[in-house]
Design a protein around this motif. Structure first.
Motif, short mmCIF file in Angstrom:
data_model
loop_
_atom_site.label_atom_id
_atom_site.label_comp_id
_atom_site.label_asym_id
_atom_site.label_seq_id
_atom_site.Cartn_x
_atom_site.Cartn_y
_atom_site.Cartn_z
N LEU A 178 -6.90 0.46 -4.70
CA LEU A 178 -8.17 1.06 -4.34
C LEU A 178 -7.86 2.35 -3.25
CD1 LEU A 178 -11.06 -1.67 -4.56
CD2 LEU A 178 -10.66 0.35 -6.11
N GLY A 179 -6.84 2.01 -2.20
CA GLY A 179 -6.44 2.83 -1.10
C GLY A 179 -6.20 4.34 -1.93
N THR A 180 -5.79 4.51 -3.20
CA THR A 180 -5.60 5.82 -3.65
C THR A 180 -6.32 6.05 -5.12
OG1 THR A 180 -3.88 4.91 -5.18
CG2 THR A 180 -3.05 5.41 -2.98
N ALA A 181 -7.47 5.39 -5.10
CA ALA A 181 -8.00 5.61 -6.54
C ALA A 181 -9.28 6.55 -6.03
CB ALA A 181 -9.04 4.23 -6.76
N HIS A 182 -9.66 7.43 -7.21
CA HIS A 182 -10.68 8.26 -7.31
C HIS A 182 -12.06 7.61 -7.70
CE1 HIS A 182 -7.31 11.04 -7.61
NE2 HIS A 182 -7.77 11.25 -6.44
N LEU B 76 0.76 -1.14 -0.07
CA LEU B 76 -0.13 -0.02 -0.02
C LEU B 76 0.86 1.22 -0.18
CD1 LEU B 76 -2.72 1.58 0.13
CD2 LEU B 76 -2.64 1.22 2.64
N GLN B 77 1.94 1.15 0.88
CA GLN B 77 2.48 2.49 0.85
C GLN B 77 3.64 2.70 -0.25
OE1 GLN B 77 2.55 4.80 3.39
NE2 GLN B 77 3.57 5.98 1.81
N GLU B 78 4.21 1.69 -0.90
CA GLU B 78 4.66 1.95 -2.05
C GLU B 78 3.75 2.11 -3.20
OE1 GLU B 78 8.04 -0.87 -4.42
OE2 GLU B 78 6.29 -1.92 -3.75
N TRP B 79 2.73 1.78 -3.34
CA TRP B 79 1.87 2.12 -4.42
C TRP B 79 1.23 3.63 -4.31
CZ3 TRP B 79 0.73 1.45 -9.02
CH2 TRP B 79 -0.32 1.86 -9.68
N ALA C 83 -8.35 -9.35 -11.92
CA ALA C 83 -9.82 -9.84 -11.76
C ALA C 83 -10.11 -10.49 -10.50
CB ALA C 83 -9.90 -11.10 -12.59
N SER C 84 -9.46 -9.80 -9.48
CA SER C 84 -9.67 -10.00 -8.15
C SER C 84 -10.04 -8.90 -7.33
CB SER C 84 -8.15 -10.83 -7.31
OG SER C 84 -7.98 -11.77 -8.17
N PRO C 85 -11.19 -8.36 -7.38
CA PRO C 85 -11.68 -7.11 -6.68
C PRO C 85 -11.73 -6.93 -5.27
CG PRO C 85 -13.51 -8.06 -7.82
CD PRO C 85 -12.19 -8.89 -8.17
N LEU C 86 -11.79 -8.29 -4.58
CA LEU C 86 -11.87 -8.07 -3.08
C LEU C 86 -10.55 -8.66 -2.42
CD1 LEU C 86 -15.48 -9.67 -2.73
CD2 LEU C 86 -14.52 -7.23 -2.88
N SER C 87 -9.52 -8.73 -3.19
CA SER C 87 -8.23 -9.31 -2.83
C SER C 87 -7.31 -8.26 -2.09
CB SER C 87 -7.45 -9.86 -3.70
OG SER C 87 -6.82 -8.73 -4.62
N ARG C 88 -6.44 -8.59 -1.23
CA ARG C 88 -5.51 -7.43 -0.62
C ARG C 88 -4.77 -6.74 -1.59
NH1 ARG C 88 -1.10 -9.82 2.55
NH2 ARG C 88 -1.32 -11.54 1.24
N HIS C 89 -4.55 -7.39 -2.79
CA HIS C 89 -3.78 -6.53 -4.00
C HIS C 89 -4.68 -5.65 -4.39
CE1 HIS C 89 -1.53 -6.17 -7.68
NE2 HIS C 89 -2.77 -6.06 -8.25
N ALA C 90 -5.97 -5.61 -4.77
CA ALA C 90 -6.92 -4.59 -4.98
C ALA C 90 -7.11 -3.54 -4.07
CB ALA C 90 -8.25 -5.34 -5.52
N ALA C 91 -7.12 -3.93 -2.65
CA ALA C 91 -7.21 -2.98 -1.51
C ALA C 91 -6.36 -2.04 -1.80
CB ALA C 91 -7.33 -3.76 -0.37
#
Length: 331
Positions: free
Chosen positions: A236-240, A202-205, A225-233
């Motif tokens: 999404l932490g910086t998405a508008h 998260l911090q790196e992204w 294609a994993s919208p509920l994964s930790r990767h997607a989270a």
């Protein structure tokens, strides 16, 4: 007295010397014996090669669909053309610089990468501002190939540069990105194995996305294609805004509604847009809101060319881009 012929030469006289020098009298030149000609060198037979005609890329519409579109547009007094103009105006609307749009699929093969490439291409061609498309999936994707880039542009190198070097100008920001034309740049994860357990930190992204937003009008991210994964989270932490891509069908619609509800609770500030992408030819010609029709050019899997999109696909994709951009601008 010797008889003289009409030509003036005496008849019966020996012929004049041939080839001798003055003073040599009747000596004749010796003619060397003739030698047989040397045999012609054997050469390999030349095979005529006929150049192969380059394979034509299929346009999005068949000729019958193009005729039907023109007739429909004429009968409705240019309503479809007017719809495309309105959609393009929405894409050109003023925005706050540095908008970030994440594209997530509800299932594998839902055309998530295709939608991300469409958004980036349309934004770059209509707005004429720097746009970057990032393949941030948890596997090696095809985003750069869809955008028409053969250049290797690794996201890991981009992240390493942002951590270790100062980025002051646009050339600095795209030093490790591929240029895809129309002010569109791209970076991918071709070096990342298909491991969903190794998400982007998260911090790196956050550091990378904030740096890109300083120089790019819009950042389009293919999140996989994993919208509920930790990767997607982490993405999404910086998405508008987030664009959820789903295949057609009632079971998929129910799954899409469930994912929308979960994301709404976890990320209430991220505006959601959904689109259903048809994977096969449908005889229904009407344009439906939130539906991307089947397109032969997109289905071919080749590099995306906007000029080859079907007429209805171009309208639907432009409307989707405008909606996603307006949603991101509200954040």
């Amino acid at each position: 007295m010797a008889e003289v012929s009409r030509s003036g030469f005496p008849i019966g006289q020996p012929p004049a010397p041939v080839g001798g020098f003055p003073g040599m009298g009747g000596t004749t030149a010796e003619v060397p014996p003739s030698t047989p000609p040397a045999p012609a060198p054997q050469t390999a037979p030349v095979t005529a090669t006929v150049p192969q005609a380059p394979s034509r890329k299929r346009s999005g519409d068949t000729w019958w669909e193009r005729v039907r579109f023109e007739v429909t547009d004429a009968v409705t007094s240019g309503a479809l053309s007017e719809r495309l103009i309105r959609a393009s105006s929405a894409v050109e609307a003023p925005i706050t610089t540095g908008r970030r749009i994440i594209v997530l699929g509800t299932a594998g093969g839902a055309a998530t990468t295709t939608v991300a490439a469409l958004l980036a291409k349309l934004l770059g061609s209509i707005r004429q501002e720097p746009v970057i498309a990032v393949d941030a999936t948890d596997h090696s994707g095809n985003l750069l190939r869809y955008l028409g880039s053969s250049q290797a542009a690794l996201l890991t190198e981009l992240m390493q540069q942002f951590r270790t070097q100062s980025v002051r100008t646009l050339p600095d920001a795209v030093k490790h990105a591929a240029s895809c034309g129309s002010q569109v740049f791209a970076a991918g994860r071709a070096d990342v194995p298909a491991l969903a357990d190794a998400p982007v930190a998260l911090q790196e992204w956050t550091d990378v996305s904030s740096t890109l937003s300083r120089f790019m009008a819009v950042t389009v991210v293919d999140g996989g294609a994993s919208p509920l994964s930790r990767h997607a989270a982490a993405l999404l932490g910086t998405a508008h805004a987030v664009v959820l891509v789903s295949p057609p069908g009632n079971p998929e619609a129910a799954k899409l509604a469930s994912i929308q509800e979960s994301l709404g609770k976890s990320f209430p500030d991220v505006h959601q847009i959904s689109v259903v992408v048809r994977s096969r030819q449908n005889h229904e010609a009407a344009l439906s809101d939130g539906m991307l029709p089947y397109d032969r050019h997109l289905a071919s899997g080749s590099s995306l060319q906007l000029s080859r999109l079907g007429s209805r696909t171009r309208i639907a994709a432009t409307e989707l881009t405008g909606k996603a951009l307006m949603a991101a601008n509200r954040a």
